[in-house]
Write a protein that holds these residues in place. Structure first.
Motif, PDB file in Angstrom:
ATOM      1  N   GLY A  21       0.783  -1.219   0.000  1.00  0.00           N
ATOM      2  CA  GLY A  21       0.000   0.000   0.000  1.00  0.00           C
ATOM      3  C   GLY A  21       0.817   1.272   0.000  1.00  0.00           C
ATOM      4  N   HIS A  22       2.128   1.151  -0.199  1.00  0.00           N
ATOM      5  CA  HIS A  22       3.013   2.322  -0.188  1.00  0.00           C
ATOM      6  C   HIS A  22       3.755   2.511  -1.505  1.00  0.00           C
ATOM      7  N   GLY A  23       3.371   1.793  -2.540  1.00  0.00           N
ATOM      8  CA  GLY A  23       4.004   1.968  -3.846  1.00  0.00           C
ATOM      9  C   GLY A  23       5.146   1.023  -4.133  1.00  0.00           C
ATOM     10  N   VAL A  24       5.476   0.126  -3.197  1.00  0.00           N
ATOM     11  CA  VAL A  24       6.586  -0.800  -3.411  1.00  0.00           C
ATOM     12  C   VAL A  24       6.280  -1.735  -4.584  1.00  0.00           C
ATOM     13  N   GLY A  25       5.096  -2.319  -4.581  1.00  0.00           N
ATOM     14  CA  GLY A  25       4.724  -3.234  -5.652  1.00  0.00           C
ATOM     15  C   GLY A  25       4.696  -2.558  -7.000  1.00  0.00           C
ATOM     16  N   THR A  26       4.184  -1.329  -7.045  1.00  0.00           N
ATOM     17  CA  THR A  26       4.129  -0.595  -8.308  1.00  0.00           C
ATOM     18  C   THR A  26       5.533  -0.309  -8.830  1.00  0.00           C
ATOM     19  N   ALA A  27       6.444   0.079  -7.929  1.00  0.00           N
ATOM     20  CA  ALA A  27       7.814   0.371  -8.349  1.00  0.00           C
ATOM     21  C   ALA A  27       8.498  -0.877  -8.902  1.00  0.00           C
ATOM     22  N   LEU A  28       8.298  -2.016  -8.250  1.00  0.00           N
ATOM     23  CA  LEU A  28       8.874  -3.264  -8.742  1.00  0.00           C
ATOM     24  C   LEU A  28       8.272  -3.647 -10.088  1.00  0.00           C
ATOM     25  N   LEU A  29       6.959  -3.514 -10.203  1.00  0.00           N
ATOM     26  CA  LEU A  29       6.288  -3.869 -11.448  1.00  0.00           C
ATOM     27  C   LEU A  29       6.775  -3.002 -12.602  1.00  0.00           C
ATOM     28  N   GLU A  30       6.934  -1.720 -12.366  1.00  0.00           N
ATOM     29  CA  GLU A  30       7.394  -0.832 -13.438  1.00  0.00           C
ATOM     30  C   GLU A  30       8.812  -1.173 -13.870  1.00  0.00           C
ATOM     31  N   ALA A  31       9.660  -1.555 -12.920  1.00  0.00           N
ATOM     32  CA  ALA A  31      11.020  -1.966 -13.288  1.00  0.00           C
ATOM     33  C   ALA A  31      10.966  -3.189 -14.203  1.00  0.00           C
ATOM     34  N   ALA A  32      10.100  -4.140 -13.851  1.00  0.00           N
ATOM     35  CA  ALA A  32       9.976  -5.355 -14.661  1.00  0.00           C
ATOM     36  C   ALA A  32       9.406  -5.050 -16.040  1.00  0.00           C
ATOM     37  N   LEU A  33       8.370  -4.216 -16.106  1.00  0.00           N
ATOM     38  CA  LEU A  33       7.761  -3.876 -17.388  1.00  0.00           C
ATOM     39  C   LEU A  33       8.740  -3.113 -18.277  1.00  0.00           C
ATOM     40  N   ASP A  34       9.501  -2.202 -17.696  1.00  0.00           N
ATOM     41  CA  ASP A  34      10.487  -1.455 -18.486  1.00  0.00           C
ATOM     42  C   ASP A  34      11.514  -2.405 -19.093  1.00  0.00           C
ATOM     43  N   HIS A  35      11.918  -3.413 -18.314  1.00  0.00           N
ATOM     44  CA  HIS A  35      12.877  -4.389 -18.828  1.00  0.00           C
ATOM     45  C   HIS A  35      12.281  -5.162 -20.001  1.00  0.00           C
ATOM     46  N   LEU A  36      11.036  -5.579 -19.870  1.00  0.00           N
ATOM     47  CA  LEU A  36      10.403  -6.349 -20.942  1.00  0.00           C
ATOM     48  C   LEU A  36      10.203  -5.492 -22.187  1.00  0.00           C
ATOM     49  N   ARG A  37       9.953  -4.212 -22.014  1.00  0.00           N
ATOM     50  CA  ARG A  37       9.838  -3.319 -23.180  1.00  0.00           C
ATOM     51  C   ARG A  37      11.149  -3.291 -23.963  1.00  0.00           C
ATOM     52  N   THR A  38      12.274  -3.257 -23.250  1.00  0.00           N
ATOM     53  CA  THR A  38      13.569  -3.230 -23.943  1.00  0.00           C
ATOM     54  C   THR A  38      13.816  -4.525 -24.710  1.00  0.00           C
ATOM     55  N   LEU A  39      13.151  -5.620 -24.288  1.00  0.00           N
ATOM     56  CA  LEU A  39      13.305  -6.902 -24.976  1.00  0.00           C
ATOM     57  C   LEU A  39      12.362  -7.038 -26.159  1.00  0.00           C
ATOM     58  N   GLY A  40      11.448  -6.080 -26.310  1.00  0.00           N
ATOM     59  CA  GLY A  40      10.492  -6.145 -27.400  1.00  0.00           C
ATOM     60  C   GLY A  40       9.281  -7.011 -27.107  1.00  0.00           C
ATOM     61  N   ALA A  41       9.026  -7.305 -25.830  1.00  0.00           N
ATOM     62  CA  ALA A  41       7.861  -8.117 -25.480  1.00  0.00           C
ATOM     63  C   ALA A  41       6.589  -7.360 -25.822  1.00  0.00           C
ATOM     64  N   ARG A  42       5.631  -8.079 -26.381  1.00  0.00           N
ATOM     65  CA  ARG A  42       4.342  -7.486 -26.723  1.00  0.00           C
ATOM     66  C   ARG A  42       3.208  -8.031 -25.866  1.00  0.00           C
ATOM     67  N   ARG A  43       3.421  -9.181 -25.254  1.00  0.00           N
ATOM     68  CA  ARG A  43       2.419  -9.803 -24.392  1.00  0.00           C
ATOM     69  C   ARG A  43       3.116 -10.231 -23.107  1.00  0.00           C
ATOM     70  N   VAL A  44       2.508  -9.937 -21.974  1.00  0.00           N
ATOM     71  CA  VAL A  44       3.139 -10.204 -20.689  1.00  0.00           C
ATOM     72  C   VAL A  44       2.208 -11.051 -19.834  1.00  0.00           C
ATOM     73  N   ARG A  45       2.800 -12.038 -19.174  1.00  0.00           N
ATOM     74  CA  ARG A  45       2.050 -12.855 -18.214  1.00  0.00           C
ATOM     75  C   ARG A  45       2.673 -12.717 -16.840  1.00  0.00           C
ATOM     76  N   THR A  46       1.821 -12.637 -15.824  1.00  0.00           N
ATOM     77  CA  THR A  46       2.284 -12.682 -14.446  1.00  0.00           C
ATOM     78  C   THR A  46       1.289 -13.501 -13.645  1.00  0.00           C
ATOM     79  N   TRP A  47       1.535 -13.615 -12.338  1.00  0.00           N
ATOM     80  CA  TRP A  47       0.677 -14.403 -11.465  1.00  0.00           C
ATOM     81  C   TRP A  47       0.253 -13.554 -10.278  1.00  0.00           C
ATOM     82  N   ALA A  48      -0.970 -13.756  -9.827  1.00  0.00           N
ATOM     83  CA  ALA A  48      -1.483 -12.973  -8.702  1.00  0.00           C
ATOM     84  C   ALA A  48      -2.329 -13.851  -7.797  1.00  0.00           C
ATOM     85  N   GLN A  49      -2.159 -13.663  -6.496  1.00  0.00           N
ATOM     86  CA  GLN A  49      -3.062 -14.276  -5.535  1.00  0.00           C
ATOM     87  C   GLN A  49      -4.424 -13.595  -5.658  1.00  0.00           C
ATOM     88  N   PRO A  50      -5.492 -14.263  -5.242  1.00  0.00           N
ATOM     89  CA  PRO A  50      -6.821 -13.649  -5.365  1.00  0.00           C
ATOM     90  C   PRO A  50      -6.906 -12.250  -4.753  1.00  0.00           C
TER      91      PRO A  50
END
Length: 303
Positions: free
Chosen positions: A92-121
């Motif tokens: 609830g303090h932005g930690v998850g968002t910051a981690l997610l953005e780092a991961a998404l930025d990395h995948l953008r540099t790889l040219g990924a067009r579709r992304v899969r992740t996993w989430a608890q309910p």
């Protein structure tokens, strides 16, 4: 509100104990030990452009995420974000968002067009806010190995061998062929030997003595792999090649693997299955597994 600037940084091998401690809190049913995690950070899998980040607070790892190119599917430009963990006390303090953005930025540099992740309910609202759509549900199950399951008696013509006694190329063939029709968002139809050897055979947690293969008239037909951390284990993969299914070979191999693991000190076993994988769910139920958690695969288009 925590300022996340400077909080998230690339993971280092020395972070492994903190990452494992965090995983035990967030996902106690996932099994990957410290040395295996350290190697994963220090020697990422080839071909995947794997990268990981941690979030720190007061010198402790409170968040973790990894991202990579899915090299085991023929579907082009698929990126994976694996196991986004945030300690419950730091949500609830932005930690998850910051981690997610780092991961998404990395995948953008790889040219990924579709992304899969996993989430608890409970994390599905977070996933939806960030553009992900829930796709498939997975069931996580546990089995108490006290007492040890009995060693099964194979029928005539069937041998149950420890993986340590078998050429890994033969095991890879069974793994690759058995995975072709495994339920999922993308097909697992491009599992090359080199990356399999790095991620599976050379996994420091792989117990080759407990992992079991079923051989029918000299042909390898089924496998059940054991990933171990102390007295906990994960069934890395259990499957039977097409043409030999319906004979109970996967159950025989898995029961033998569980027996061998228990005999060497494992006390609890974990596994997961897609909710549509009725045959393996039936095998696990027959072996005595009980559900302990669920997760959802979530998909997003990346531009």
């Amino acid at each position: 509100m925590i300022d996340t600037a400077g909080l998230v940084r690339p993971a280092r091998p020395a972070d492994a104990p903190g990452v494992v401690a965090l995983r035990t809190v967030v996902h106690p049913y996932l099994v990957r030990g410290v040395e295996s995690t350290r190697r994963m950070i220090a020697e990422p899998p080839p071909e995947e452009d794997w990268a990981a980040w941690v979030a720190e607070a007061d010198g402790r790892v409170v968040g973790w995420v990894s991202a990579y190119r899915n090299s085991q599917t023929s579907e082009p430009d698929v990126g994976e974000i694996a196991n986004l963990h945030v300690h419950p006390a730091h949500r609830g303090h932005g930690v998850g968002t910051a981690l997610l953005e780092a991961a998404l930025d990395h995948l953008r540099t790889l040219g990924a067009r579709r992304v899969r992740t996993w989430a608890q309910p409970g994390s599905l609202p977070f996933a939806r806010r960030h553009g992900f759509t829930p796709s498939r549900q997975a069931r996580y199950s546990a089995l108490d190995l006290r007492p040890a399951p009995p060693m099964p008696e194979p029928p005539p013509g069937v041998r149950l061998l420890p993986a340590a006694e078998v050429d890994p190329r033969r095991i890879h063939r069974v793994d690759a062929e058995s995975s072709l029709d495994e339920p999922g968002d993308v097909p697992t139809d491009a599992m090359g030997y080199d990356i399999w050897h790095h991620e599976v055979w050379d996994n420091l947690g792989l117990d080759r003595d407990a992992s079991t293969v079923a051989e029918v008239d000299g042909m390898l037909t089924a496998i059940s792999l054991v990933i171990r951390d102390g007295d906990r284990m994960w069934s890395g993969f259990t499957g039977t090649v097409p043409g030999h299914r319906g004979r109970g070979l996967a159950r025989l191999a898995k029961q033998a693997a569980l027996h061998r693991a228990a005999e060497s000190g494992v006390r609890i076993a974990y596994t997961s299955n897609d909710e549509s994988n009725a045959p393996m769910l039936a095998v696990n139920a027959r072996l005595g597994y009980r559900p302990v958690a669920t997760q959802w695969s979530c998909l997003r288009e990346l531009t």
